[in-house]
Structure formats: C-alpha cells, structure tokens
Design an enzyme around this catalytic site. Sequence first.
Site, short mmCIF file in Angstrom:
data_model
loop_
_atom_site.label_atom_id
_atom_site.label_comp_id
_atom_site.label_asym_id
_atom_site.label_seq_id
_atom_site.Cartn_x
_atom_site.Cartn_y
_atom_site.Cartn_z
N HIS A 128 0.93 -1.20 0.23
CA HIS A 128 -0.35 0.39 0.06
C HIS A 128 0.53 0.92 0.15
O HIS A 128 0.27 2.27 -0.02
CB HIS A 128 -0.76 -0.03 1.36
N ASP A 165 -3.24 -10.26 -2.59
CA ASP A 165 -3.39 -9.68 -1.17
C ASP A 165 -4.65 -9.84 -1.39
O ASP A 165 -5.50 -9.05 -2.34
CB ASP A 165 -2.78 -9.08 -0.94
N HIS A 167 -6.50 -6.83 -0.64
CA HIS A 167 -6.38 -5.56 -0.75
C HIS A 167 -5.47 -5.13 -2.17
O HIS A 167 -4.80 -5.67 -2.26
CB HIS A 167 -6.16 -4.69 0.48
N ASP A 252 -4.69 -12.49 3.59
CA ASP A 252 -6.19 -11.71 4.37
C ASP A 252 -7.32 -12.49 3.07
O ASP A 252 -8.19 -11.80 3.52
CB ASP A 252 -6.71 -10.61 4.41
#
Length: 346
Positions: A128, A165, A167, A252
């Site tokens: 991120h 991931d 996200h 996740d």
Amino acid sequence: MPARTSAPVLFRHPSSREHNTGTHPERAARIEAIDAAIAARGGLGFEARSSPAADDALLTAVHPQAHVDRIRQLCENGGGWIDGDTVCSPESFTAAAHAAGGAAALVDALLGEGRPAGASVHRPPGHHAEVGRAMGFCLFNSVAVAARRARDAHGARRVLILDWDVHHGNGTEDVFRGTDEVLFISIHESPLYPGTGPASQIGTGSGAGYTVNLPVPEGSGDAEFTALVAHVAAPLVRAYRPDLVLISAGFDAHADDPLAGCTVSDDGYATMAATMRAVSDEIGVPVGVLLEGGYDLGALARGMTVTLEAIGAEEHGGAPEVEDHPLAAAARERLAEHWPALVRGD
C-alpha cells in the site's frame, strides 16, 4: 541467467518482531505464527538467511528522499500515527528497512545466484505504500524495491508482480503504472480498502496494458482466485516473458480472516502458488514471494506454509488443473486489446 540448481532461500530478520503496533491487527504475533509454522515443518527445505537493511539508495529507487526522511524522523522521535491505519514505533524504521532489504537480497539470490525460488517474510508489509505516502500498515514498498533491484542491479528487462492480497496493491500500481518494465496484476476484493483498483485502470502512457486489475466480489473463494491465477495471470506470464516473477502474498482473502469477506482456503493458496511455480519453471525464470497481509494467525501461518511448500518444491507435477470461471473469461476478453494471446490461447 545462472542455472537454477540450488535450494530455495528464505530471508527474515528479528526486527520484524520489534515493529511495535500495540493491539493493531498488523502485529508481531503474525511473524511469530509464521516462524513457528516453518520451524514445525523443519524449515521446509529453505536455506534461512538474515536480511540486510536497505540503505537509502535502495529505498530512493522507489521513494523520494523526503519520504524516507519523514519515516526515519518520525521513528527517531518516538513514533506515532501516520494515518488512522498506520502507526510507527521507534523500531519501525529499522524493521521496514530490513523488509525492503530482504526483498532486494531475495532478488540477488534469485537472479545473482540462480536460486529457483525464495521468500522474504517480514513486517511491516509494503504494497500500500505509494511513491510518496505511507498508508495501509505500510511504510516502504518492498516488492517495488525488489522489482527495481532486479532491473538496476541485474539487468532484468521485465518483472511480473502478482498481488493476491485481498486489498488492492495501490502502492505498487502507483510506482509502476506508467511503465511497461513491470507487469502488475492485482486480484482483490472490491469494494474494500483502499477503494482503488477498478478493472478499467490499466496503466498510463507506455504502461497502458501493464496494470491488470482483477477485482472480485465479497464472498469470492477458491473458484474465483485460482481461476484468475491459472487462466489470466499464468497466461500473462507466458505472453510477457518476464525475467523474474514476484508474488505479493497476502493471506487476508482466507475464509478465516477478520478484515475482509473472501473465502479462500488453505488449498486455494497452495493451488495458486503451485500454478505460479509451474508457469515460472515453464518459461525458465525464478519466483519470489513477499509477505503482505493476513490477520488470522492460523490462516496466515498455514497459508504461508503451503505457499512456501509449493514454490520451493524440488519436484512438482506441473500446473494443477483449475476449472475456468466466468470472472476469468470476462477478464481475458477485457484484456484482449493489449494481450491478444489471452483469447487466442497462446
């Protein structure tokens, strides 16, 4: 490229446990759970190495010096919150520098020593972190540092990054959206933090077509994720012919994870990893794994273990059979303008 005859390598560093986030979901127990799971399996056949700390030259290949200095100064002043999700302690700069340094050292082992596979398992995660902004638990973008290292130190012409991931890897996209030197593929739940990564975002300028966003709806599991890897990401590896494959491996999207709504199983992660090892072997390039998210300790430890088993296997039976899925078929049609091989079946 050197012959791929050596054992896989695993980079870690004690500083990952010292990045103190308190009761935050991105906590030291994540690394402790992974370390315990690897130890219980006798190291999984990986050669364990201690990660060096990235110097400013490595970090500023991705981030401006001002960003590096801000993070360093914040930590030297005792730490604190960068935003509502991202926090530093006095030890965080050192941990993040070793995470980035481990990523670069992984590339050195893969492209400099001819290791077939390897992993860099650290925290904080990195995907991120944008060019000039820390966010989403991330301070420096380690997978971007790895890709730059491959080009700058080893002359790699092309690097492919698969981010599974849950996200969207907004930071990695931010670094590479304008270049064809890195093909970035992100499979992520949408809508979900950070709210980026629509399928329509394909990169800009010379990078048009080299950002591949594969959003999936809440509830997506093995069928969707494994099909997108087997029937979109793997064909893109064949079409792009990178010199190195990197995986931003977050866990996740697991059914047990508390921060998202996908339902991937342990077997799903094993299948995705085995697919990427097989296609990397097919084109004769190494594959490296970097830890991103994953916040249920059991799911995280199991997911990383099965991923390491698959990418580090000395022998494997080729790519696992994976059924196609409408999401993968739609993605191939959408991407055909830039990647016609996806619909030709090359």
